[in-house]
Design a protein around this motif. Structure first.
Motif, PDB file in Angstrom:
ATOM      1  N   GLU A 265       1.570   3.068  -6.861  1.00 20.42           N
ATOM      2  CA  GLU A 265       2.179   4.170  -6.124  1.00 20.42           C
ATOM      3  C   GLU A 265       1.181   4.757  -5.132  1.00 20.42           C
ATOM      4  OE1 GLU A 265       5.194   5.185  -6.040  1.00 20.42           O
ATOM      5  OE2 GLU A 265       4.932   7.072  -4.947  1.00 20.42           O
ATOM      6  N   ALA A 266      -0.037   4.982  -5.608  1.00 21.70           N
ATOM      7  CA  ALA A 266      -1.077   5.567  -4.761  1.00 21.70           C
ATOM      8  C   ALA A 266      -1.367   4.666  -3.562  1.00 21.70           C
ATOM      9  CB  ALA A 266      -2.349   5.795  -5.564  1.00 21.70           C
ATOM     10  N   LEU A 267      -1.518   3.362  -3.821  1.00 20.60           N
ATOM     11  CA  LEU A 267      -1.819   2.438  -2.723  1.00 20.60           C
ATOM     12  C   LEU A 267      -0.648   2.358  -1.742  1.00 20.60           C
ATOM     13  CD1 LEU A 267      -3.678  -0.533  -4.468  1.00 20.60           C
ATOM     14  CD2 LEU A 267      -4.652   1.210  -2.979  1.00 20.60           C
ATOM     15  N   ARG A 269       1.506   4.693  -1.058  1.00 18.65           N
ATOM     16  CA  ARG A 269       1.513   5.905  -0.229  1.00 18.65           C
ATOM     17  C   ARG A 269       0.415   5.824   0.833  1.00 18.65           C
ATOM     18  NH1 ARG A 269       5.225   5.881  -2.867  1.00 18.65           N
ATOM     19  NH2 ARG A 269       5.821   4.891  -0.923  1.00 18.65           N
ATOM     20  N   GLY A 270      -0.691   5.240   0.474  1.00 15.73           N
ATOM     21  CA  GLY A 270      -1.780   5.059   1.432  1.00 15.73           C
ATOM     22  C   GLY A 270      -1.344   4.186   2.600  1.00 15.73           C
ATOM     23  N   LYS A 273       1.013   6.073   4.823  1.00 16.31           N
ATOM     24  CA  LYS A 273       0.267   6.991   5.684  1.00 16.31           C
ATOM     25  C   LYS A 273      -0.331   6.239   6.868  1.00 16.31           C
ATOM     26  CE  LYS A 273      -1.555  11.249   6.064  1.00 16.31           C
ATOM     27  NZ  LYS A 273      -2.343  11.265   7.253  1.00 16.31           N
ATOM     28  N   LEU A 274      -0.805   5.050   6.597  1.00 14.22           N
ATOM     29  CA  LEU A 274      -1.403   4.233   7.653  1.00 14.22           C
ATOM     30  C   LEU A 274      -0.361   3.905   8.721  1.00 14.22           C
ATOM     31  CD1 LEU A 274      -3.934   2.780   8.623  1.00 14.22           C
ATOM     32  CD2 LEU A 274      -3.316   0.849   7.202  1.00 14.22           C
ATOM     33  N   GLY A 308      -8.602  -3.217   3.837  1.00 12.48           N
ATOM     34  CA  GLY A 308      -9.018  -2.465   2.653  1.00 12.48           C
ATOM     35  C   GLY A 308      -7.918  -2.367   1.620  1.00 12.48           C
ATOM     36  N   PHE A 309      -6.694  -2.131   2.087  1.00 16.87           N
ATOM     37  CA  PHE A 309      -5.578  -2.006   1.156  1.00 16.87           C
ATOM     38  C   PHE A 309      -5.247  -3.324   0.479  1.00 16.87           C
ATOM     39  CE2 PHE A 309      -4.277   2.262   1.054  1.00 16.87           C
ATOM     40  CZ  PHE A 309      -4.603   2.827   2.270  1.00 16.87           C
TER      41      PHE A 309
ATOM     42  N   CYS B  38      -6.810   6.772   5.349  1.00 17.32           N
ATOM     43  CA  CYS B  38      -5.625   6.509   4.535  1.00 17.32           C
ATOM     44  C   CYS B  38      -5.966   6.105   3.103  1.00 17.32           C
ATOM     45  CB  CYS B  38      -4.762   5.433   5.183  1.00 17.32           C
ATOM     46  SG  CYS B  38      -4.150   5.963   6.770  1.00 17.32           S
ATOM     47  N   MET B  39      -7.111   5.516   2.908  1.00 19.24           N
ATOM     48  CA  MET B  39      -7.532   5.183   1.547  1.00 19.24           C
ATOM     49  C   MET B  39      -7.827   6.476   0.799  1.00 19.24           C
ATOM     50  SD  MET B  39      -7.692   2.585  -0.413  1.00 19.24           S
ATOM     51  CE  MET B  39      -7.908   1.055   0.506  1.00 19.24           C
ATOM     52  N   HIS B  41      -6.275   9.236   1.401  1.00 19.68           N
ATOM     53  CA  HIS B  41      -4.939   9.717   1.108  1.00 19.68           C
ATOM     54  C   HIS B  41      -4.431   9.077  -0.188  1.00 19.68           C
ATOM     55  CE1 HIS B  41      -0.977  11.351   2.100  1.00 19.68           C
ATOM     56  NE2 HIS B  41      -0.473  10.197   1.714  1.00 19.68           N
ATOM     57  N   ALA B  42      -4.650   7.792  -0.345  1.00 19.51           N
ATOM     58  CA  ALA B  42      -4.215   7.081  -1.552  1.00 19.51           C
ATOM     59  C   ALA B  42      -4.879   7.660  -2.795  1.00 19.51           C
ATOM     60  CB  ALA B  42      -4.532   5.592  -1.429  1.00 19.51           C
ATOM     61  N   ARG B  45      -3.442  10.985  -3.641  1.00 21.83           N
ATOM     62  CA  ARG B  45      -2.115  10.816  -4.230  1.00 21.83           C
ATOM     63  C   ARG B  45      -2.208  10.390  -5.699  1.00 21.83           C
ATOM     64  NH1 ARG B  45       2.461  11.480  -0.984  1.00 21.83           N
ATOM     65  NH2 ARG B  45       3.411  11.231  -3.036  1.00 21.83           N
ATOM     66  N   LEU B  46      -3.211   9.569  -5.998  1.00 16.69           N
ATOM     67  CA  LEU B  46      -3.379   9.113  -7.377  1.00 16.69           C
ATOM     68  C   LEU B  46      -3.619  10.301  -8.297  1.00 16.69           C
ATOM     69  CD1 LEU B  46      -3.652   6.735  -9.386  1.00 16.69           C
ATOM     70  CD2 LEU B  46      -6.086   6.720  -8.867  1.00 16.69           C
TER      71      LEU B  46
END
Lengths: 362, 119
Positions: A265-267, A269-270, A273-274, A308-309, B38-39, B41-42, B45-46
């Motif tokens: 979920e966190a990734l 959302r990242g 955002k990107l 990175g993602f 953005c990382m 941001h991730a 969010r976590l």
């Protein structure tokens, strides 16, 4: 008449080391050398110093006297004929070798032409399959080469994967020891980790290609999450295959699944955002043409983040595999790996069937 | 200049440049970030997803941002400097380490121990 036309002299420079030349003299019916042994002996005597056994034999006959008996002459002629034949044979083999070599060169040339064509085709595909935002043809060309290399490596990886699956299945059926199963499990896990390393290289070359999932089969692509499988989904697939599980195992795997879901979920959302940020970069109001370059440069910087993602997503996949294997017995882990391999294999098979399905006409 | 991060207490992390607010609950989890990253941001969010309320330092919005960035790079030995997470005054690390500790189940106990999570 000998096939070789040789200018023969009776001077001492005639080399009996070139017996075929000399022999032609002998074989020439128009020459009367046989009939005039005297001429032969003088030249031969001059060659007596030559180490050639033939010559020694030859010369020895002359030491006795200036004449050669008819018998000797015939014997010598036989030797010469043998020598002639050997040389003809050697020459023939040499010509044959040359012919083979030339043929090989021709084949290689054809192969090279084919490979060049293939490369061109891949380049074309590279230009068409991706989005139209390629920087310039030259760069795309380089990317396609990296992409082709990755596709090849992945193909080999899949082959190896299938082989390992068969090995696992056989081992489980044969009821091998836990130690042996553990070795197979370690090998299988390492093979997945190897895939993540290959993908990391590909991400450096062309992250969009990796994200597109074009390197995977169509149905696998349907399940794609940031360039690969979704770790929590993997646990969903595996759990039924691992029965029976102890309550402790069940609890731990559930926790693992929950953690994986939260991390996913966190990734996700990242990445959202990107996308948002990138979209905003494309449209900023009131900027003149001077700012366009800076804007694009910033956007390029942003694109770097995608790699990175993908790396984090693969890292999550690796962690999930590691952790779940630690929670299981060797037998369970082996069954789990087999189930996983089988799952992807079936997705690929389904993709092939789908591609080959009869379509409605009109 | 900053040569090390001195950890004075479990609830406080102090350096010349990197400092946490006194509020106990807020300083339990500290995230160093850049607003456009953005990382980062991730990672935010976590933690939010876990029910944690982290203290976030946006380096691009902090007057001492440059110093902090340099300190972080020195600490982690890697670029980019963000995101970096501290829990209960202890360094957890970048996204890699945060993910690993969450998956292997050590993150939540750490958060609870630091008082950032109840239940």
């Amino acid at each position: 008449m000998s096939s070789t036309t040789v200018h023969v002299t009776t001077s001492g420079t005639i080399g009996l080391y070139e017996p075929h030349k000399k022999i032609s003299m002998w074989r020439d019916p128009s020459s009367s050398i046989m009939a005039s042994p005297g001429d032969a002996s003088s030249s031969l005597q001059a060659e007596a110093v030559n180490e050639n056994k033939f010559e020694y034999e030859y010369a020895s006959h002359q030491v006795i006297g200036p004449t050669i008996s008819g018998e000797d002459a015939i014997r010598l002629s036989e030797k010469m004929q043998r020598r002639l034949a050997q040389n003809r044979e050697a020459a023939r083999r040499s010509r044959l070798r040359k012919k083979v070599y030339v043929q090989q060169l021709e084949t290689s040339r054809l192969k090279l032409a084919q490979l060049e064509q293939e490369l061109q085709r891949v380049k074309q595909q590279g230009l068409c399959a991706g989005p139209s935002l390629h920087a310039n043809v030259g760069f795309a060309g380089n990317l396609s080469a990296g992409v082709a290399a990755f596709e090849m490596e992945y193909g080999l990886w899949v082959d190896e994967q299938n082989r390992r699956n068969v090995e696992l299945r056989n081992a489980l059926q044969a009821n091998v020891s836990n130690v042996e199963l553990q070795i197979l499990v370690e090998g299988g896990l390492n093979h997945y980790y190897q895939l993540f390393r290959i993908k990391a290289d590909a991400a450096r070359t062309d992250v969009f290609y990796l994200m597109s999932g074009m390197w995977r089969s169509s149905v696998e692509r349907f399940f794609l999450w940031i360039g690969g499988f979704r770790p929590s989904e993997l646990l969903n697939i595996l759990m039924p295959q691992l029965e029976p599980l102890t309550p402790q195992q069940q609890e731990n795997i559930s926790k693992l699944k929950q953690s994986a879901q939260q991390a996913e979920e966190a990734l996700s959302r990242g990445v959202d955002k990107l996308q948002q940020t990138l979209a905003q970069f494309m449209f900023t109001e009131g900027l003149g043409i001077e700012m366009y370059g800076i804007q694009m440069a910033s956007a390029l910087e942003k694109l770097n983040a995608i790699e990175g993602f993908v790396n984090q997503a693969d890292h999550l996949r690796e962690l999930t595999l590691q952790l779940v294997s630690q929670l299981l017995t060797p037998h369970q882990a082996a069954r789990g790996l087999l189930a996983l391999g089988e799952y992807f294999h079936r997705l690929r098979a389904l993709s092939s069937l789908w591609a080959a399905r009869p379509r409605d006409q009109g | 200049q900053i040569n090390s991060i001195r950890i004075q207490s479990r609830k406080e992390t102090t350096t010349d440049a990197i400092s946490a607010p006194r509020d106990d609950e807020e300083s339990a989890v500290v995230i160093f970030s850049v607003s456009s990253c953005c990382m980062c941001h991730a990672v935010k969010r976590l933690f939010c997803g876990l029910g944690v309320n982290p203290t976030v330092h946006e380096l691009d919005q902090d007057p001492r941002g440059k110093e902090m960035e340099r300190a972080l790079i020195r600490l982690l030995g890697a670029s980019p400097a963000v995101p970096v997470v501290f829990i209960g005054g202890k360094l957890v690390g970048a996204m890699d380490r945060v993910m690993a500790s969450h998956i292997n189940g050590t993150l939540v106990p750490l958060l609870k121990e630091a008082g950032a999570l109840w239940l």
